[in-house]
Motif scaffolding. Structure first.
Motif, PDB file in Angstrom:
ATOM      1  N   ALA A   1       0.866  -1.185   0.000  1.00 27.91           N
ATOM      2  CA  ALA A   1       0.000   0.000   0.000  1.00 27.91           C
ATOM      3  C   ALA A   1       0.896   1.225   0.000  1.00 27.91           C
ATOM      4  N   THR A   2       0.687   2.105  -0.951  1.00 29.92           N
ATOM      5  CA  THR A   2       1.537   3.296  -1.067  1.00 29.92           C
ATOM      6  C   THR A   2       0.914   4.513  -0.409  1.00 29.92           C
ATOM      7  N   MET A   3      -0.331   4.373   0.056  1.00 25.57           N
ATOM      8  CA  MET A   3      -1.088   5.480   0.652  1.00 25.57           C
ATOM      9  C   MET A   3      -1.408   6.570  -0.366  1.00 25.57           C
ATOM     10  N   LEU A   4      -1.467   6.192  -1.636  1.00 27.24           N
ATOM     11  CA  LEU A   4      -1.976   7.122  -2.645  1.00 27.24           C
ATOM     12  C   LEU A   4      -3.430   7.441  -2.300  1.00 27.24           C
ATOM     13  N   ARG A   5      -3.738   8.715  -2.144  1.00 21.90           N
ATOM     14  CA  ARG A   5      -5.080   9.128  -1.748  1.00 21.90           C
ATOM     15  C   ARG A   5      -5.504  10.363  -2.557  1.00 21.90           C
ATOM     16  N   PRO A   6      -5.810  10.192  -3.848  1.00 26.39           N
ATOM     17  CA  PRO A   6      -6.149  11.349  -4.688  1.00 26.39           C
ATOM     18  C   PRO A   6      -7.581  11.822  -4.489  1.00 26.39           C
ATOM     19  N   THR A   7      -7.803  13.082  -4.773  1.00 25.95           N
ATOM     20  CA  THR A   7      -9.166  13.593  -4.893  1.00 25.95           C
ATOM     21  C   THR A   7      -9.739  13.090  -6.218  1.00 25.95           C
ATOM     22  N   PRO A   8     -11.043  13.186  -6.415  1.00 20.77           N
ATOM     23  CA  PRO A   8     -11.601  12.774  -7.711  1.00 20.77           C
ATOM     24  C   PRO A   8     -10.983  13.539  -8.881  1.00 20.77           C
ATOM     25  N   GLN A   9     -10.709  14.819  -8.696  1.00 21.57           N
ATOM     26  CA  GLN A   9     -10.119  15.613  -9.768  1.00 21.57           C
ATOM     27  C   GLN A   9      -8.680  15.175 -10.049  1.00 21.57           C
ATOM     28  N   GLU A  10      -7.935  14.874  -8.996  1.00 28.07           N
ATOM     29  CA  GLU A  10      -6.565  14.381  -9.181  1.00 28.07           C
ATOM     30  C   GLU A  10      -6.571  13.008  -9.846  1.00 28.07           C
TER      31      GLU A  10
ATOM     32  N   ALA B   1      -8.836  11.906 -11.983  1.00 26.83           N
ATOM     33  CA  ALA B   1      -9.118  12.141 -13.403  1.00 26.83           C
ATOM     34  C   ALA B   1      -7.882  12.654 -14.125  1.00 26.83           C
ATOM     35  N   ALA B   2      -7.107  13.514 -13.469  1.00 23.52           N
ATOM     36  CA  ALA B   2      -5.916  14.109 -14.086  1.00 23.52           C
ATOM     37  C   ALA B   2      -4.815  13.082 -14.330  1.00 23.52           C
ATOM     38  N   MET B   3      -4.915  11.918 -13.720  1.00 24.33           N
ATOM     39  CA  MET B   3      -3.939  10.860 -13.961  1.00 24.33           C
ATOM     40  C   MET B   3      -4.135  10.219 -15.329  1.00 24.33           C
ATOM     41  N   HIS B   4      -5.182  10.628 -16.044  1.00 19.40           N
ATOM     42  CA  HIS B   4      -5.522  10.023 -17.336  1.00 19.40           C
ATOM     43  C   HIS B   4      -5.628  11.101 -18.412  1.00 19.40           C
TER      44      HIS B   4
ATOM     45  N   GLY C   1      -5.756  13.123 -21.787  1.00 19.29           N
ATOM     46  CA  GLY C   1      -6.238  12.716 -23.106  1.00 19.29           C
ATOM     47  C   GLY C   1      -7.670  12.244 -23.088  1.00 19.29           C
ATOM     48  N   LEU C   2      -8.223  12.009 -21.889  1.00 23.30           N
ATOM     49  CA  LEU C   2      -9.615  11.594 -21.758  1.00 23.30           C
ATOM     50  C   LEU C   2     -10.446  12.739 -21.193  1.00 23.30           C
ATOM     51  N   ASP C   3     -11.652  12.879 -21.689  1.00 19.35           N
ATOM     52  CA  ASP C   3     -12.562  13.904 -21.197  1.00 19.35           C
ATOM     53  C   ASP C   3     -13.265  13.425 -19.926  1.00 19.35           C
ATOM     54  N   VAL C   4     -13.564  14.365 -19.041  1.00 17.46           N
ATOM     55  CA  VAL C   4     -14.245  14.040 -17.787  1.00 17.46           C
ATOM     56  C   VAL C   4     -15.752  14.142 -17.979  1.00 17.46           C
ATOM     57  N   ILE C   5     -16.450  13.040 -17.729  1.00 15.03           N
ATOM     58  CA  ILE C   5     -17.908  13.048 -17.732  1.00 15.03           C
ATOM     59  C   ILE C   5     -18.430  13.336 -16.326  1.00 15.03           C
ATOM     60  N   GLU C   6     -17.813  12.700 -15.332  1.00 13.74           N
ATOM     61  CA  GLU C   6     -18.237  12.930 -13.952  1.00 13.74           C
ATOM     62  C   GLU C   6     -17.105  12.555 -13.009  1.00 13.74           C
ATOM     63  N   THR C   7     -16.941  13.348 -11.946  1.00 10.31           N
ATOM     64  CA  THR C   7     -16.088  12.978 -10.825  1.00 10.31           C
ATOM     65  C   THR C   7     -16.903  13.168  -9.557  1.00 10.31           C
ATOM     66  N   ARG C   8     -16.658  12.292  -8.585  1.00  8.82           N
ATOM     67  CA  ARG C   8     -17.416  12.431  -7.342  1.00  8.82           C
ATOM     68  C   ARG C   8     -16.748  11.670  -6.209  1.00  8.82           C
ATOM     69  N   LEU C   9     -17.096  12.076  -4.995  1.00  8.75           N
ATOM     70  CA  LEU C   9     -16.743  11.339  -3.797  1.00  8.75           C
ATOM     71  C   LEU C   9     -17.926  10.457  -3.419  1.00  8.75           C
ATOM     72  N   ILE C  10     -17.639   9.202  -3.110  1.00  6.68           N
ATOM     73  CA  ILE C  10     -18.682   8.253  -2.728  1.00  6.68           C
ATOM     74  C   ILE C  10     -18.447   7.852  -1.278  1.00  6.68           C
ATOM     75  N   GLU C  11     -19.354   8.259  -0.409  1.00  8.90           N
ATOM     76  CA  GLU C  11     -19.240   7.927   1.010  1.00  8.90           C
ATOM     77  C   GLU C  11     -19.795   6.532   1.258  1.00  8.90           C
TER      78      GLU C  11
ATOM     79  N   MET D   1     -14.641   6.888  -1.281  1.00 12.59           N
ATOM     80  CA  MET D   1     -14.016   6.553  -2.550  1.00 12.59           C
ATOM     81  C   MET D   1     -14.035   7.758  -3.487  1.00 12.59           C
ATOM     82  N   ALA D   2     -12.930   7.965  -4.211  1.00 10.04           N
ATOM     83  CA  ALA D   2     -12.911   8.921  -5.317  1.00 10.04           C
ATOM     84  C   ALA D   2     -13.241   8.162  -6.592  1.00 10.04           C
ATOM     85  N   ALA D   3     -14.136   8.709  -7.378  1.00 16.91           N
ATOM     86  CA  ALA D   3     -14.583   8.025  -8.595  1.00 16.91           C
ATOM     87  C   ALA D   3     -14.561   8.989  -9.770  1.00 16.91           C
ATOM     88  N   ALA D   4     -14.213   8.451 -10.924  1.00 18.76           N
ATOM     89  CA  ALA D   4     -14.199   9.272 -12.139  1.00 18.76           C
ATOM     90  C   ALA D   4     -14.723   8.454 -13.310  1.00 18.76           C
ATOM     91  N   HIS D   5     -15.574   9.084 -14.093  1.00 22.02           N
ATOM     92  CA  HIS D   5     -16.056   8.517 -15.365  1.00 22.02           C
ATOM     93  C   HIS D   5     -15.445   9.367 -16.479  1.00 22.02           C
TER      94      HIS D   5
END
Length: 217
Positions: free
Chosen positions: A136-145, A147-150, A152-162, A208-212
Motif C-alpha cells: 500500500a503506497t497510501m496514494l489518496r487522490p481527490t476525484p479531480q486528481e 481524473a488528471a492521472m488520465h 487525453g480523456l474527457d471528464v464526464i463525472e467525478t465524485r466522492l462516494i461515502e 471513494m474517489a470516482a471518475a467517469h
C-alpha cells in the motif's frame, strides 16, 4: 468494493448502450473465486447484469489464475499491447492504483487502451485505512486528481462516494477484525503513524474517489 461504489458503477454502465461498452475490460480483476465469494456485491450489481445483457466481460490481472482472461503486467509494453488488442468499449479499474509503487505507466496503458468513443470508470480511496495488497503506497487522490492521472480523456463525472465504516464491516464479518487489525499493526510499522489504522474509522465513513472518463469518437 463497497455496495454504494458498485451501485454508482452499475448506474454508469447501465446508461451506456451494449455496443458502446462491449467488451468490458475489468483491470485488476482477481480470480474467479475472489469475484464470486469475496466480492459478491460487485458480482451481483456489475457482472451479472452485464452478462444478462449479453455484454462480453474480460477479466485482466497480473496473476495467471482461473477466471483471468488476460494476464498482463500493464507497466510493461507487452501488457499494454494485450489490453489495447482487446479493444474494450469500457474499462473498469477499481482500487488498484494505491497498490502500485508507480501507477503512472499503468494509467498510461489504460488510457491508450480506451478507444475513440470508449469509456473508463476508475476508483481509488482518498479516505481509507492502510491496506496492503500486497503493498500500500497510501496514494489518496481527490476525484479531480484521479481524473488528471488520465490525460487525453474527457471528464464526464467525478465524485466522492461515502461508504460504510469499520464498525459496519466488523458487524457484517466479525473475522475482519483479525485481518484489519494485522493491517493496522503493519501500518504503524510502515508509516510510523497511527493515522491510518482501522480503529480510526470505527464510526468515520470510508470514502471513494470516482471518475467517469471518455475518449471522444
Amino acid at each position: 468494493m463497497f455496495v454504494v461504489e458498485a451501485v454508482w458503477l452499475a448506474e454508469r454502465m447501465a446508461a451506456l448502450a451494449d455496443d458502446v461498452v462491449a467488451p468490458v475490460l475489468n483491470i485488476g480483476s482477481g480470480n474467479a473465486a475472489q469475484r464470486t465469494t469475496r466480492y459478491t456485491e460487485a458480482n451481483r450489481l456489475l457482472w451479472q447484469p452485464l452478462a444478462d445483457r449479453g455484454v462480453p466481460i474480460l477479466h485482466c490481472d497480473i496473476k495467471d489464475e482461473p477466471g483471468v482472461d488476460i494476464v498482463a503486467d500493464l507497466a510493461t509494453p507487452e501488457g499494454r499491447d494485450r489490453i489495447v488488442a482487446a479493444r474494450p468499449g469500457l474499462i473498469l479499474c477499481n482500487s488498484l492504483y494505491e497498490h502500485l509503487r508507480d501507477p503512472e505507466p499503468v494509467a498510461a496503458a489504460i488510457v491508450e487502451a480506451v478507444p475513440p468513443g470508449g469509456h473508463l470508470l476508475v476508483t481509488v480511496p482518498p479516505r481509507y485505512p492502510y491496506h496492503a495488497d500486497p503493498i500500500a503506497t497510501m496514494l489518496r487522490p481527490t476525484p479531480q486528481e484521479l481524473a488528471a492521472m488520465h490525460p487525453g480523456l474527457d471528464v464526464i463525472e467525478t465524485r466522492l462516494i461515502e461508504a460504510s465504516n469499520f464498525k459496519f464491516a466488523v458487524q457484517l464479518k466479525p473475522r475482519r477484525v483479525f485481518r484489519d487489525g494485522y493491517n493496522s499493526i503493519r501500518s504503524i510499522a510502515v508509516t510510523r503513524s497511527f493515522q491510518h489504522i482501522y480503529p480510526r474509522w470505527w464510526s468515520r465513513p470510508y470514502v471513494m474517489a470516482a471518475a467517469h472518463l471518455h475518449r471522444p469518437a
